[in-house]
Design a protein around this motif. Sequence first.
Motif, PDB file in Angstrom:
ATOM      1  N   UNK A 113       0.852  -1.186   0.000  1.00 16.49           N
ATOM      2  CA  UNK A 113       0.000   0.000   0.000  1.00 16.49           C
ATOM      3  C   UNK A 113       0.889   1.237   0.000  1.00 16.49           C
ATOM      4  N   UNK A 114       0.276   2.358  -0.388  1.00 14.89           N
ATOM      5  CA  UNK A 114       0.986   3.621  -0.503  1.00 14.89           C
ATOM      6  C   UNK A 114       0.279   4.640   0.398  1.00 14.89           C
ATOM      7  N   UNK A 115       0.810   4.867   1.602  1.00  9.93           N
ATOM      8  CA  UNK A 115       0.113   5.714   2.568  1.00  9.93           C
ATOM      9  C   UNK A 115       0.066   7.194   2.214  1.00  9.93           C
ATOM     10  N   UNK A 116       0.896   7.643   1.270  1.00 11.61           N
ATOM     11  CA  UNK A 116       0.966   9.069   0.985  1.00 11.61           C
ATOM     12  C   UNK A 116       0.339   9.472  -0.339  1.00 11.61           C
ATOM     13  N   UNK A 117      -0.390   8.570  -0.979  1.00 19.42           N
ATOM     14  CA  UNK A 117      -1.036   8.960  -2.222  1.00 19.42           C
ATOM     15  C   UNK A 117      -1.760   7.820  -2.894  1.00 19.42           C
ATOM     16  N   UNK A 118      -2.648   8.198  -3.796  1.00 23.27           N
ATOM     17  CA  UNK A 118      -3.354   7.202  -4.600  1.00 23.27           C
ATOM     18  C   UNK A 118      -2.417   6.694  -5.692  1.00 23.27           C
ATOM     19  N   UNK A 122      -7.245   4.112  -3.739  1.00 22.21           N
ATOM     20  CA  UNK A 122      -7.175   5.185  -2.766  1.00 22.21           C
ATOM     21  C   UNK A 122      -5.860   5.113  -1.996  1.00 22.21           C
ATOM     22  N   UNK A 123      -5.462   6.232  -1.408  1.00 24.87           N
ATOM     23  CA  UNK A 123      -4.269   6.234  -0.554  1.00 24.87           C
ATOM     24  C   UNK A 123      -4.454   5.211   0.562  1.00 24.87           C
ATOM     25  N   UNK A 124      -3.397   4.460   0.837  1.00 31.15           N
ATOM     26  CA  UNK A 124      -3.359   3.502   1.944  1.00 31.15           C
ATOM     27  C   UNK A 124      -4.212   2.258   1.711  1.00 31.15           C
ATOM     28  N   UNK A 125      -4.581   1.965   0.479  1.00 29.40           N
ATOM     29  CA  UNK A 125      -5.366   0.766   0.160  1.00 29.40           C
ATOM     30  C   UNK A 125      -4.410  -0.392  -0.156  1.00 29.40           C
ATOM     31  N   UNK A 126      -4.623  -1.504   0.518  1.00 26.25           N
ATOM     32  CA  UNK A 126      -3.811  -2.702   0.255  1.00 26.25           C
ATOM     33  C   UNK A 126      -4.152  -3.260  -1.127  1.00 26.25           C
ATOM     34  N   UNK A 163       5.680   3.424   0.574  1.00 25.25           N
ATOM     35  CA  UNK A 163       5.487   2.004   0.272  1.00 25.25           C
ATOM     36  C   UNK A 163       5.556   1.197   1.557  1.00 25.25           C
ATOM     37  N   UNK A 164       4.520   0.402   1.781  1.00 21.61           N
ATOM     38  CA  UNK A 164       4.504  -0.555   2.880  1.00 21.61           C
ATOM     39  C   UNK A 164       4.129  -1.903   2.286  1.00 21.61           C
ATOM     40  N   UNK A 165       4.865  -2.953   2.644  1.00 19.43           N
ATOM     41  CA  UNK A 165       4.589  -4.300   2.138  1.00 19.43           C
ATOM     42  C   UNK A 165       4.238  -5.222   3.293  1.00 19.43           C
TER      43      UNK A 165
END
Length: 170
Positions: free
Chosen positions: A77-82, A122-126, A151-153
């Motif tokens: 997921x990307x917490x800082x943007x779509x 959306x931002x922060x969507x897995x 980026x979070x995995x």
Amino acid sequence: MSAAALAIRPLTKSAFAPFGDVVEADPATMRLINGGTTERFHAVGHPRVLGEGAEVIINLFRGQPRALPYVVDMMERHPLGSQSFHPLQDRPWLVVVAEDEGGRPGAPQVFLATGRQGINYGANVWHHPLMALGAVSDFLVVDRSGPGNNLEEFVYPEPFVVPAVTFSTA
């Protein structure tokens, strides 16, 4: 280790709404512009970027086709943007997403997108990384650039599997 099988559903605006936008020509949003020579499908996606110094960028991604059955053992997921994906060839592709469950992805959901449908996570969507089918495929990707970790995995302790199904890739 046995992997849980995932159902593949058609990609629709209502089914995908918890995860972002389906980007496709929707007659309800159509406006004629340029002296009536162009149909504009207005505001079909809503890119977002967060953080100081962030900007929206456009990329081209070239995805290698995934063979089915396919093991889904991680999400990102990307917490800082779509992040938005738009196929440049008219080929079906898979979209794999999961709801957030306390900072971790829940069970994946799999959608079959047509070659004329894009998506905007959306931002922060897995979601799983790009899943082209049938042939090498190019995608226009609208994304975030800028400072900060975007980026979070997550690796699932038990994998899931997308079953072998035949799709038309014409």
